[in-house]
Design an enzyme around this catalytic site. Structure first.
Site, PDB file in Angstrom:
ATOM      1  N   LYS A  15       0.827  -1.224   0.000  1.00  0.00           N
ATOM      2  CA  LYS A  15       0.000   0.000   0.000  1.00  0.00           C
ATOM      3  C   LYS A  15       0.857   1.268   0.000  1.00  0.00           C
ATOM      4  O   LYS A  15       0.581   2.200  -0.752  1.00  0.00           O
ATOM      5  CB  LYS A  15      -0.928   0.026   1.224  1.00  0.00           C
ATOM      6  N   ARG A  86      -9.459   2.118   9.375  1.00  0.00           N
ATOM      7  CA  ARG A  86      -9.004   0.830   9.893  1.00  0.00           C
ATOM      8  C   ARG A  86     -10.128  -0.002  10.499  1.00  0.00           C
ATOM      9  O   ARG A  86      -9.938  -1.165  10.811  1.00  0.00           O
ATOM     10  CB  ARG A  86      -7.919   1.035  10.954  1.00  0.00           C
ATOM     11  N   ARG A 120      12.574  -8.269   4.811  1.00  0.00           N
ATOM     12  CA  ARG A 120      13.113  -6.905   4.879  1.00  0.00           C
ATOM     13  C   ARG A 120      14.370  -6.862   5.742  1.00  0.00           C
ATOM     14  O   ARG A 120      14.425  -7.466   6.804  1.00  0.00           O
ATOM     15  CB  ARG A 120      12.049  -5.951   5.443  1.00  0.00           C
ATOM     16  N   ARG A 149      14.795  -6.232  11.515  1.00  0.00           N
ATOM     17  CA  ARG A 149      14.133  -5.565  12.631  1.00  0.00           C
ATOM     18  C   ARG A 149      13.318  -6.567  13.434  1.00  0.00           C
ATOM     19  O   ARG A 149      12.840  -7.567  12.904  1.00  0.00           O
ATOM     20  CB  ARG A 149      13.198  -4.464  12.110  1.00  0.00           C
ATOM     21  N   ARG A 160       0.809  -9.391  13.148  1.00  0.00           N
ATOM     22  CA  ARG A 160       0.300  -8.211  12.441  1.00  0.00           C
ATOM     23  C   ARG A 160      -0.830  -8.585  11.487  1.00  0.00           C
ATOM     24  O   ARG A 160      -1.821  -7.862  11.361  1.00  0.00           O
ATOM     25  CB  ARG A 160       1.426  -7.535  11.663  1.00  0.00           C
TER      26      ARG A 160
END
Length: 205
Positions: A15, A86, A120, A149, A160
């Site tokens: 997004k 959301r 990532r 991370r 998530r």
């Protein structure tokens, strides 16, 4: 031309990448909840200021978020919303303050989402972000110092996605039921997904 867009999708769907590119290409304001809150930290609302909640590390209440987003929309000639609404309460508020031209959902399977989220890597010296499969530096020295991370581990990524399913998936279903949802296959390279969105929404018309 469509100039009031909403882009929906789970974490890892792309997004942010697509919203930024669409905003640049078609001169739209890219409105994210985080950016809007940071840009208006001291805006007075009946709920207080965003700074009060952010400094305390607390969740900013829907009412305050709604007012901040409304202010951002009012200042924009055209916009693309990314990360808002959301939940269904925010959908109701958004419907009361503007009329969207298009609602786009980036459809990406869970296995692909996890692959994107966990791949990532960050360069601790420069802050540059890479990905183990899509975008790795040519310099071996940089590769060796890249770090993952804590919020990019598979466990956190799965969490998530679960939060997304509970809170935001009903928003997608709402727009699907109203017939407003434009579903775009997000499982392609960024250029391919961008072209699909432009074609589906008719931004070049």
């Amino acid at each position: 031309m469509s100039n009031r867009l909403l882009l929906l999708g789970p974490p890892g769907a792309g997004k942010g990448t697509q919203s930024s590119r669409l905003a640049d290409e078609f001169d739209l304001e890219h409105i994210t909840t985080g950016d809007a809150l940071r840009a208006n930290k001291d805006m007075e609302t009946e709920y207080g200021t965003p700074r009060e909640y952010m400094d305390a590390g607390e969740l900013v209440p829907d009412g305050l978020v709604n007012e901040i987003v409304e202010a951002a929309i009012d200042e924009a000639d055209g916009f693309i919303l990314d990360g808002y609404p959301r939940n269904l309460s925010q959908v109701e508020y958004l419907d009361s303050i503007t009329e969207l031209d298009a609602v786009v959902f980036l459809d990406v399977g869970e296995d692909e989402l996890l692959r994107r989220l966990t791949g990532r890597r960050v360069d601790p010296e420069t802050g540059d972000v890479y990905h183990t499969e899509f975008n790795m530096p040519d310099d071996d020295e940089i590769v060796e110092r890249l770090e993952q991370r804590d919020d990019d581990t598979e466990e956190v990524a799965a969490e998530r996605l679960e939060v997304y399913r509970e809170n935001t998936e009903p928003v997608v279903e709402h727009y699907r039921e109203t017939g407003d949802l434009i579903e775009v296959d997000g499982e392609a390279d960024p250029d391919g997904v961008f072209d699909r969105i432009v074609d589906a929404v008719g931004l070049d018309d």
